[in-house]
Design a protein around this motif. Structure first.
Motif, mmCIF file in Angstrom:
data_model
loop_
_atom_site.group_PDB
_atom_site.id
_atom_site.type_symbol
_atom_site.label_atom_id
_atom_site.label_comp_id
_atom_site.label_asym_id
_atom_site.label_seq_id
_atom_site.Cartn_x
_atom_site.Cartn_y
_atom_site.Cartn_z
ATOM 1 N N ALA A 131 -28.365 10.878 22.902
ATOM 2 C CA ALA A 131 -29.701 10.719 23.461
ATOM 3 C C ALA A 131 -29.677 11.067 24.933
ATOM 4 C CB ALA A 131 -30.173 9.274 23.242
ATOM 5 N N PRO A 132 -30.843 11.310 25.553
ATOM 6 C CA PRO A 132 -30.882 11.772 26.927
ATOM 7 C C PRO A 132 -30.256 10.835 27.952
ATOM 8 C CG PRO A 132 -32.954 12.214 25.852
ATOM 9 C CD PRO A 132 -32.156 11.349 24.917
ATOM 10 N N ASP A 133 -30.121 9.527 27.619
ATOM 11 C CA ASP A 133 -29.498 8.622 28.571
ATOM 12 C C ASP A 133 -27.999 8.505 28.324
ATOM 13 O OD1 ASP A 133 -29.752 7.354 26.168
ATOM 14 O OD2 ASP A 133 -30.568 5.479 26.973
ATOM 15 N N ASP A 134 -27.441 9.424 27.560
ATOM 16 C CA ASP A 134 -26.034 9.368 27.240
ATOM 17 C C ASP A 134 -25.362 10.642 27.736
ATOM 18 O OD1 ASP A 134 -24.691 11.024 25.267
ATOM 19 O OD2 ASP A 134 -24.707 9.396 23.820
ATOM 20 N N PRO A 135 -24.049 10.569 28.034
ATOM 21 C CA PRO A 135 -23.390 11.704 28.689
ATOM 22 C C PRO A 135 -23.380 13.001 27.882
ATOM 23 C CG PRO A 135 -22.073 9.719 28.880
ATOM 24 C CD PRO A 135 -23.175 9.406 27.914
ATOM 25 N N ALA A 136 -23.719 12.924 26.576
ATOM 26 C CA ALA A 136 -23.748 14.146 25.781
ATOM 27 C C ALA A 136 -25.057 14.900 25.928
ATOM 28 C CB ALA A 136 -23.540 13.815 24.302
ATOM 29 N N PRO A 188 -22.389 21.844 14.218
ATOM 30 C CA PRO A 188 -21.756 20.995 15.229
ATOM 31 C C PRO A 188 -20.828 19.948 14.617
ATOM 32 C CG PRO A 188 -23.975 20.230 14.821
ATOM 33 C CD PRO A 188 -23.776 21.445 13.944
ATOM 34 N N ALA A 189 -19.798 19.604 15.370
ATOM 35 C CA ALA A 189 -18.928 18.471 15.047
ATOM 36 C C ALA A 189 -18.828 17.623 16.307
ATOM 37 C CB ALA A 189 -17.550 18.949 14.596
ATOM 38 N N VAL A 190 -19.163 16.346 16.191
ATOM 39 C CA VAL A 190 -19.259 15.466 17.353
ATOM 40 C C VAL A 190 -18.166 14.401 17.292
ATOM 41 C CG1 VAL A 190 -20.744 13.856 18.613
ATOM 42 C CG2 VAL A 190 -21.754 15.833 17.444
ATOM 43 N N ARG A 191 -17.456 14.248 18.399
ATOM 44 C CA ARG A 191 -16.464 13.174 18.539
ATOM 45 C C ARG A 191 -16.886 12.279 19.695
ATOM 46 N NH1 ARG A 191 -10.404 15.246 18.767
ATOM 47 N NH2 ARG A 191 -10.103 12.984 18.665
ATOM 48 N N ARG A 192 -16.924 10.980 19.442
ATOM 49 C CA ARG A 192 -17.280 10.009 20.478
ATOM 50 C C ARG A 192 -16.043 9.207 20.870
ATOM 51 N NH1 ARG A 192 -22.712 9.445 21.166
ATOM 52 N NH2 ARG A 192 -22.419 7.456 22.232
ATOM 53 N N PHE A 193 -15.920 8.947 22.158
ATOM 54 C CA PHE A 193 -14.788 8.198 22.689
ATOM 55 C C PHE A 193 -15.343 6.969 23.415
ATOM 56 C CE2 PHE A 193 -13.568 12.561 22.212
ATOM 57 C CZ PHE A 193 -12.272 12.521 21.732
ATOM 58 N N PRO A 194 -15.459 5.828 22.717
ATOM 59 C CA PRO A 194 -16.039 4.625 23.324
ATOM 60 C C PRO A 194 -15.240 4.172 24.546
ATOM 61 C CG PRO A 194 -15.899 4.401 20.939
ATOM 62 C CD PRO A 194 -15.104 5.624 21.299
ATOM 63 N N GLN A 195 -15.962 3.632 25.516
ATOM 64 C CA GLN A 195 -15.350 3.135 26.745
ATOM 65 C C GLN A 195 -15.766 1.681 26.957
ATOM 66 O OE1 GLN A 195 -13.217 5.136 28.606
ATOM 67 N NE2 GLN A 195 -13.514 6.641 26.980
ATOM 68 N N ALA A 196 -14.854 0.899 27.536
ATOM 69 C CA ALA A 196 -15.126 -0.518 27.743
ATOM 70 C C ALA A 196 -15.185 -0.901 29.217
ATOM 71 C CB ALA A 196 -14.064 -1.365 27.033
ATOM 72 N N ASP A 223 -16.410 -1.391 33.002
ATOM 73 C CA ASP A 223 -17.741 -1.663 33.546
ATOM 74 C C ASP A 223 -18.355 -0.470 34.266
ATOM 75 O OD1 ASP A 223 -17.612 -4.224 32.596
ATOM 76 O OD2 ASP A 223 -17.042 -5.141 34.511
ATOM 77 N N HIS A 224 -17.529 0.390 34.849
ATOM 78 C CA HIS A 224 -18.041 1.491 35.666
ATOM 79 C C HIS A 224 -18.046 2.835 34.930
ATOM 80 C CE1 HIS A 224 -18.267 -1.163 39.063
ATOM 81 N NE2 HIS A 224 -16.990 -1.484 38.924
ATOM 82 N N LEU A 225 -17.869 2.799 33.628
ATOM 83 C CA LEU A 225 -17.895 4.011 32.821
ATOM 84 C C LEU A 225 -19.047 3.928 31.821
ATOM 85 C CD1 LEU A 225 -14.085 4.514 32.029
ATOM 86 C CD2 LEU A 225 -15.451 5.648 33.793
ATOM 87 N N PRO A 226 -19.535 5.068 31.336
ATOM 88 C CA PRO A 226 -20.566 5.025 30.289
ATOM 89 C C PRO A 226 -20.009 4.403 29.015
ATOM 90 C CG PRO A 226 -19.738 7.248 30.577
ATOM 91 C CD PRO A 226 -19.152 6.448 31.693
ATOM 92 N N SER A 227 -20.883 4.071 28.092
ATOM 93 C CA SER A 227 -20.437 3.413 26.854
ATOM 94 C C SER A 227 -19.542 4.316 26.022
ATOM 95 C CB SER A 227 -21.644 2.976 26.032
ATOM 96 O OG SER A 227 -22.453 4.100 25.687
ATOM 97 N N ALA A 228 -19.697 5.625 26.174
ATOM 98 C CA ALA A 228 -18.859 6.577 25.432
ATOM 99 C C ALA A 228 -18.931 7.937 26.083
ATOM 100 C CB ALA A 228 -19.306 6.678 23.971
ATOM 101 N N TYR A 229 -17.851 8.701 25.941
ATOM 102 C CA TYR A 229 -17.870 10.123 26.263
ATOM 103 C C TYR A 229 -17.926 10.891 24.950
ATOM 104 C CZ TYR A 229 -16.697 9.076 31.103
ATOM 105 O OH TYR A 229 -16.734 8.614 32.389
ATOM 106 N N VAL A 230 -18.584 12.043 24.981
ATOM 107 C CA VAL A 230 -18.826 12.804 23.756
ATOM 108 C C VAL A 230 -18.299 14.232 23.916
ATOM 109 C CG1 VAL A 230 -20.596 13.659 22.162
ATOM 110 C CG2 VAL A 230 -20.872 11.425 23.265
#
Length: 206
Positions: A159-164, A184-192, A194-201
């Motif tokens: 979504a637009p508020d996400d780094p992808a 497309p093939a999408v891989r998400r890398f969740p982050q925990a 506090d200063h990082l987004p919830s996931a990188y894509v």
């Protein structure tokens, strides 16, 4: 493979995640390197496409100065210390992240062309359209859409508020390159942290 959309964060550059152990982007960085190696196999050179304040196309040098990181802090690539080619104009942050990721795969001396497109989708000239339609493959620097509407799905897989998320200009560039017919093939890398987004894509298109 036709294209790779990588997260356009300076933290993707090795050595730029200070004080965090283990490195939270290590898995993202490894996945990006693997995707770029597959994309460029057989000697293919990609067109780097990224958001920029104005339409620009040509050879550019990577620089993270716009993010407050001087060239002397950039880690050495294959073959030794980072070398900035002052004869070339500096790329913006997104394009520079992609160029540095490619440097780690292709080597420092391999030249690729960069295209920076503004957020609006109505500014691409005929030469830019032709470059996108004839590009053999793309490396796209993803990034948050300014003023995006939460919940809308983007070509990068978020979504637009996400780094992808991608700006309208980058979505148009992908469409002109033929992404509507790619898978497309999408891989998400969740982050925990506090200063990082919830996931990188990371998104690849085949």
């Amino acid at each position: 493979m036709h294209a790779v959309i990588l997260p356009a964060t300076p933290l993707l550059v090795a050595g730029l995640v200070p004080g965090l152990s283990p490195d939270p982007l290590a898995a993202v960085r490894a996945a990006v390197a693997g995707a770029l190696a597959e994309l460029t196999s057989g000697g293919l050179l990609p067109l780097v496409v990224a958001h920029g304040p104005a339409l620009r196309r040509g050879r550019m040098r990577p620089s993270l100065a716009g993010s407050g990181i001087g060239d002397r802090w950039l880690p050495p690539g294959p073959g030794g210390a980072f070398r900035a080619d002052d004869a070339l104009p500096p790329a913006g942050t997104g394009a520079s992240v992609a160029l540095l990721a490619l440097r780690d795969v292709l080597g420092a001396d391999v030249a690729v062309e960069t295209l920076e497109v503004p957020a609006a989708d109505d500014t691409l000239d005929d030469g830019t359209v032709e470059a996108l339609r004839t590009a053999r493959c793309l490396v796209v620097a993803g990034g948050t859409v300014p003023g995006g509407t939460a919940g809308r799905t983007e070509p990068g897989g978020g979504a637009p508020d996400d780094p992808a998320a991608l700006t309208p200009g980058l979505r148009t560039a992908l469409r002109l390159a033929g992404a509507d017919t790619w898978t497309p093939a999408v891989r998400r890398f969740p982050q925990a942290h506090d200063h990082l987004p919830s996931a990188y894509v990371l998104t690849t298109f085949s």
